[in-house]
Every structure is written in structure tokens, then in C-alpha cells.
Design a protein around this motif. Structure first.
Motif, PDB file in Angstrom:
ATOM      1  N   MET A  25       0.717  -1.256  -0.015  1.00  0.00           N
ATOM      2  CA  MET A  25       0.181   0.154   0.065  1.00  0.00           C
ATOM      3  C   MET A  25       0.882   1.312   0.178  1.00  0.00           C
ATOM      4  O   MET A  25       0.307   2.267   0.415  1.00  0.00           O
ATOM      5  N   GLY A  26       2.094   1.292  -0.442  1.00  0.00           N
ATOM      6  CA  GLY A  26       3.190   2.152  -0.289  1.00  0.00           C
ATOM      7  C   GLY A  26       2.515   3.422  -1.267  1.00  0.00           C
ATOM      8  O   GLY A  26       3.273   4.540  -0.909  1.00  0.00           O
ATOM      9  N   TYR A  27       1.874   3.234  -2.319  1.00  0.00           N
ATOM     10  CA  TYR A  27       1.350   4.380  -2.983  1.00  0.00           C
ATOM     11  C   TYR A  27       0.514   5.332  -2.262  1.00  0.00           C
ATOM     12  O   TYR A  27       0.567   6.515  -2.694  1.00  0.00           O
ATOM     13  N   TRP A  28      -0.072   5.207  -1.218  1.00  0.00           N
ATOM     14  CA  TRP A  28      -0.882   5.833  -0.357  1.00  0.00           C
ATOM     15  C   TRP A  28       0.045   6.873   0.027  1.00  0.00           C
ATOM     16  O   TRP A  28      -0.079   8.055   0.042  1.00  0.00           O
ATOM     17  N   ALA A  29       1.062   6.404   0.594  1.00  0.00           N
ATOM     18  CA  ALA A  29       2.112   7.398   1.398  1.00  0.00           C
ATOM     19  C   ALA A  29       2.821   8.329   0.253  1.00  0.00           C
ATOM     20  O   ALA A  29       2.954   9.630   0.148  1.00  0.00           O
ATOM     21  N   SER A  30       3.110   7.597  -1.137  1.00  0.00           N
ATOM     22  CA  SER A  30       3.878   8.364  -1.942  1.00  0.00           C
ATOM     23  C   SER A  30       2.929   9.325  -2.579  1.00  0.00           C
ATOM     24  O   SER A  30       3.207  10.669  -2.655  1.00  0.00           O
ATOM     25  N   LYS A  31       1.429   9.008  -2.898  1.00  0.00           N
ATOM     26  CA  LYS A  31       0.625   9.996  -3.328  1.00  0.00           C
ATOM     27  C   LYS A  31       0.342  11.409  -2.477  1.00  0.00           C
ATOM     28  O   LYS A  31       0.222  12.556  -2.738  1.00  0.00           O
ATOM     29  N   VAL A  32       0.681  10.866  -0.928  1.00  0.00           N
ATOM     30  CA  VAL A  32       0.250  11.991  -0.162  1.00  0.00           C
ATOM     31  C   VAL A  32       1.447  13.055  -0.257  1.00  0.00           C
ATOM     32  O   VAL A  32       1.233  14.373  -0.300  1.00  0.00           O
ATOM     33  N   VAL A  33       2.623  12.561  -0.138  1.00  0.00           N
ATOM     34  CA  VAL A  33       3.960  13.444  -0.533  1.00  0.00           C
ATOM     35  C   VAL A  33       3.846  14.275  -1.862  1.00  0.00           C
ATOM     36  O   VAL A  33       4.217  15.482  -1.776  1.00  0.00           O
ATOM     37  N   LEU A  34       3.528  13.511  -2.940  1.00  0.00           N
ATOM     38  CA  LEU A  34       3.592  14.191  -4.052  1.00  0.00           C
ATOM     39  C   LEU A  34       2.530  15.073  -4.179  1.00  0.00           C
ATOM     40  O   LEU A  34       2.696  16.260  -4.840  1.00  0.00           O
ATOM     41  N   THR A  35       1.368  15.044  -3.456  1.00  0.00           N
ATOM     42  CA  THR A  35       0.232  15.953  -3.503  1.00  0.00           C
ATOM     43  C   THR A  35       0.858  17.164  -2.893  1.00  0.00           C
ATOM     44  O   THR A  35       0.330  18.330  -3.195  1.00  0.00           O
ATOM     45  N   ALA A  36       1.461  16.970  -1.603  1.00  0.00           N
ATOM     46  CA  ALA A  36       2.074  18.056  -0.849  1.00  0.00           C
ATOM     47  C   ALA A  36       2.927  19.039  -1.631  1.00  0.00           C
ATOM     48  O   ALA A  36       3.047  20.257  -1.639  1.00  0.00           O
ATOM     49  N   VAL A  37       3.669  18.179  -2.419  1.00  0.00           N
ATOM     50  CA  VAL A  37       4.629  18.853  -3.337  1.00  0.00           C
ATOM     51  C   VAL A  37       3.968  19.843  -4.438  1.00  0.00           C
ATOM     52  O   VAL A  37       4.196  20.935  -4.541  1.00  0.00           O
ATOM     53  N   LYS A  38       2.838  19.052  -5.011  1.00  0.00           N
ATOM     54  CA  LYS A  38       1.895  19.991  -6.029  1.00  0.00           C
ATOM     55  C   LYS A  38       1.162  21.201  -5.261  1.00  0.00           C
ATOM     56  O   LYS A  38       1.312  22.176  -6.036  1.00  0.00           O
ATOM     57  N   PHE A  39       0.962  20.944  -4.059  1.00  0.00           N
ATOM     58  CA  PHE A  39       0.368  22.195  -3.461  1.00  0.00           C
ATOM     59  C   PHE A  39       1.229  23.171  -2.935  1.00  0.00           C
ATOM     60  O   PHE A  39       0.766  24.232  -2.526  1.00  0.00           O
ATOM     61  N   GLU A  40       2.586  22.918  -3.126  1.00  0.00           N
ATOM     62  CA  GLU A  40       3.753  23.775  -2.518  1.00  0.00           C
ATOM     63  C   GLU A  40       3.360  23.916  -1.062  1.00  0.00           C
ATOM     64  O   GLU A  40       3.675  24.952  -0.515  1.00  0.00           O
ATOM     65  N   LEU A  41       2.876  22.849  -0.374  1.00  0.00           N
ATOM     66  CA  LEU A  41       2.694  23.127   1.169  1.00  0.00           C
ATOM     67  C   LEU A  41       4.204  23.397   1.749  1.00  0.00           C
ATOM     68  O   LEU A  41       3.893  24.291   2.758  1.00  0.00           O
ATOM     69  N   PHE A  42       5.123  22.768   1.323  1.00  0.00           N
ATOM     70  CA  PHE A  42       6.193  22.921   1.933  1.00  0.00           C
ATOM     71  C   PHE A  42       6.947  24.159   1.737  1.00  0.00           C
ATOM     72  O   PHE A  42       7.725  24.830   2.547  1.00  0.00           O
TER      73      PHE A  42
END
Length: 356
Positions: A25-42
Motif C-alpha cells: 500500500m506504499g502508493y498511499w504514502a507516495s501520493k500524499v507526499v506528491l500531493t503536498a509537493v504539488k500544493f507547494e505546502l512545504f
């Protein structure tokens, strides 16, 4: 209970399925991080720590507050964010490494590869099973044959997508290129020719560290403006020449060092050998070919990232693949090189060096 059932019971009691679930189920964590990058959260949190509700408002999220907290707290549990307080009282901030590498306003930003992973690769990896069954690309070139490079042609027509791709290639190699400039002795070399040099980042790093060397970065014509702008920013236009061409068709310039960053893994074995042969012919006596890649360990047990990158080459190019040092030695020996060595760079990446 039959005696033969006892060992099985002991095995069940000692083994743990957590690894299976974590990876499966690793794609769950991956998509959370990728979405945060896309949102420019960091990037947002690099300015100042913030509450979940403020983050929700600034990022234009319209889900429930609870799901916003789920998203942010998942990033806390993954080590990307830090948090003081809980739920409505929580204040979120970047973890130290997140702040350095995923703040888009910092020169150390390496999120370009994650942006491309989210925008392109994520959906293509959904067809990995089809790629393994057919041996055909699953990207923009899907349906156009084995080893198809059509997506590069289309990619280079779109300035925005081209810049995203070049930024991705640069971001994944920032640490590696810096490490190479520090670890390989360039003092005995005067000229360097970088094959597929993209925006010139490798040449820049080497020139910043070694004032004696002149570099040429070589890539397709649409990349030239990106390279010239990047090089000019570092005031290195007098030391780095930008040349346009196609490394699959054109000969290489004469040089003391020829570098290839993530080039060989993107083509099939026959083309790998042809490129290495061209490099040997272009190198001056005593010169070196340097391939910066995720070199897979010879026993094919340790470098998971290199093995996964090789599967990514199936998705992208069909017949392309990553390789071991033994593979590299076989190809370079066939070309006429005298010896090879492996230099560890950053993370799973190495420089495979062949000396003429």
C-alpha cells in the motif's frame, strides 16, 4: 494436532505481515507526499509555521477539517512535517530536511522530480503489469511500438512540460553532481563534454569546483535557452559552451572527460554499446568516460531504487534498463577502455568511470 503442523504454527507466530502491507500500500504514502509537493505546502510552511485551518484556506482545500488534519498528520508520521498541539490547536512546520530540499524558493530544491512523478509517472506506473507483459512503453508513446522515443519529441514541443522535465532531471541529480565534482580528481583534465547535459547543471558544478577546466554541455536544440540562462546566472558563460545536437545521431566532441548523467539507462543494450563506442573514439588518450547512474549492485540484491528505476525505463522506453557495474565493464571493455572504477555519490547513485 499433527506433528507436522507445529513448525507452521511457530512460523506464523514469528513472522510479521507489516512489511507486506507497508510496501503493497506504499502508493498511499507516495501520493500524499506528491500531493503536498504539488500544493507547494512545504514552500508555504517555509515562510512560517501555520495551523491546519490556515493551511486549508491558503491551499484552497474544500474537504472537511478532519481530512485536512489526516493529510497533514500523515505527513507528520512520515517525517515530512513537525507539529505542536493537536487538531484545531496544532501548528505545523517543515522537518529540517523537508525545509532544505522541498522549499521551492531555495536553490537546494529537489522537488522537480517529484512534480514530474505526480504529473506524469504516477498514472503511467498504473500500467506496469501491461508493460511487463508486452515489453512496450506505457507513457505518452504508448501504442507506438517498442523502444519508442515519441514522447521526447512531443515533450520538447511544449515549453512548460520541457522545463518541468529538465527541472526534474536536475533536481534528482543535484547531490550527485556536487558529489562527483568533489570526489573525482579533475585537476589533470582540461576539457569536458557532457552528453545530454540538459540545463548545464553538471558542467556548472564542475566549473565552480575546478577553475582549470572548460566544459561543453550538449543536448537537443529546445534545451539550449534553458542551459544558457542557467549558466549565465552563475557567470560561467566564458567557461561552459552550449552545443545543440542529438547524441543518438551526432558524433561527440573531442574531450578529456565525457560525462553521461542518466543517459545510458534510457536506451537499449545495443544503443548503450554504440554510445560507449562513440565516447571512446572522442576521448583524448588518458581520458575518462563517466556515467552517473543508479548503478545496480552486481548481486542485484541491495540497490532497490536502481531496480525500480530500471522498471521506470520499461514504462518510459520499453527496451531501456538500468545496469550493474559488471554490465558497464563488459561494454567498456568491448569498446577498448583499459579499466573501470565505481565512485559512490549521493544515495543510491554512483559514477561508473571507464579510463581510456
Amino acid at each position: 494436532m499433527p506433528a507436522e503442523a507445529i513448525p507452521e504454527k511457530k512460523v506464523v507466530e514469528t513472522l510479521n505481515p507489516s512489511k507486506i502491507m507497508q510496501v503493497g500500500m506504499g502508493y498511499w504514502a507516495s501520493k500524499v507526499v506528491l500531493t503536498a509537493v504539488k500544493f507547494e505546502l512545504f514552500t508555504l510552511l517555509a515562510n512560517e509555521p501555520s495551523s491546519g485551518k490556515k493551511i486549508k484556506e491558503k491551499l484552497g482545500m474544500h474537504c472537511s477539517d478532519r481530512h485536512v488534519y489526516d493529510f497533514l498528520d500523515a505527513l507528520v508520521s512520515l517525517g515530512f512535517l513537525q507539529r505542536k498541539g493537536l487538531l484545531d490547536d496544532a501548528i505545523y512546520s517543515n522537518a529540517e530536511d523537508t525545509d532544505l530540499f522541498l522549499d521551492k524558493k531555495k536553490p537546494s530544491y529537489m522537488g522537480g522530480i517529484l512534480e514530474m512523478a505526480n504529473n506524469r509517472l504516477y498514472k503511467f506506473w498504473g500500467d506496469l503489469d501491461e508493460g511487463l507483459k508486452t515489453g512496450l512503453p506505457q507513457n505518452e508513446g504508448k501504442g507506438k511500438g517498442r523502444g519508442n522515443m515519441e514522447f521526447f519529441t512531443e515533450l520538447y514541443k511544449d515549453e512548460i512540460r520541457l522545463k518541468e522535465f529538465v527541472d526534474a532531471m536536475t533536481s534528482i541529480q543535484i547531490g550527485n553532481f556536487t558529489a562527483l565534482a568533489n570526489k573525482l580528481d579533475f585537476s589533470k583534465y582540461n576539457t569536458l563534454f557532457d552528453v545530454g547535459g540538459a540545463d548545464g547543471w553538471l558542467s556548472i558544478q564542475i566549473c565552480l569546483k575546478h577553475p582549470n577546466i572548460q566544459c561543453t554541455t550538449f543536448d537537443l536544440p529546445p534545451v539550449e535557452p534553458l542551459a544558457k540562462n542557467r549558466i549565465a546566472y552563475f557567470n560561467l558563460s566564458n567557461r561552459i559552451n552550449v552545443v545543440s545536437g542529438d547524441f543518438l545521431k551526432d558524433d561527440f566532441q573531442k574531450a578529456d572527460v565525457i560525462t553521461m548523467g542518466n543517459i545510458l539507462h534510457g536506451v537499449d543494450e545495443e544503443t548503450k554499446q554504440k554510445l560507449i563506442n562513440k565516447a571512446y573514439q572522442a576521448l583524448n588518450d588518458g581520458g575518462a568516460l563517466v556515467a552517473i547512474e543508479n548503478i545496480i549492485d552486481n548481486e542485484r540484491r541491495q540497490n532497490t531504487f536502481g531496480l525500480l528505476m530500471s522498471l521506470n525505463m520499461l514504462i518510459e522506453n520499453g527496451d531501456a534498463f538500468d545496469y550493474t557495474l559488471s554490465d558497464f565493464e563488459r561494454w567498456t571493455n568491448a569498446a577498448g577502455f583499459k579499466r573501470t572504477e565505481l565512485i559512490s555519490l549521493a544515495g543510491p547513485t554512483n559514477a561508473a568511470v571507464a579510463y581510456k
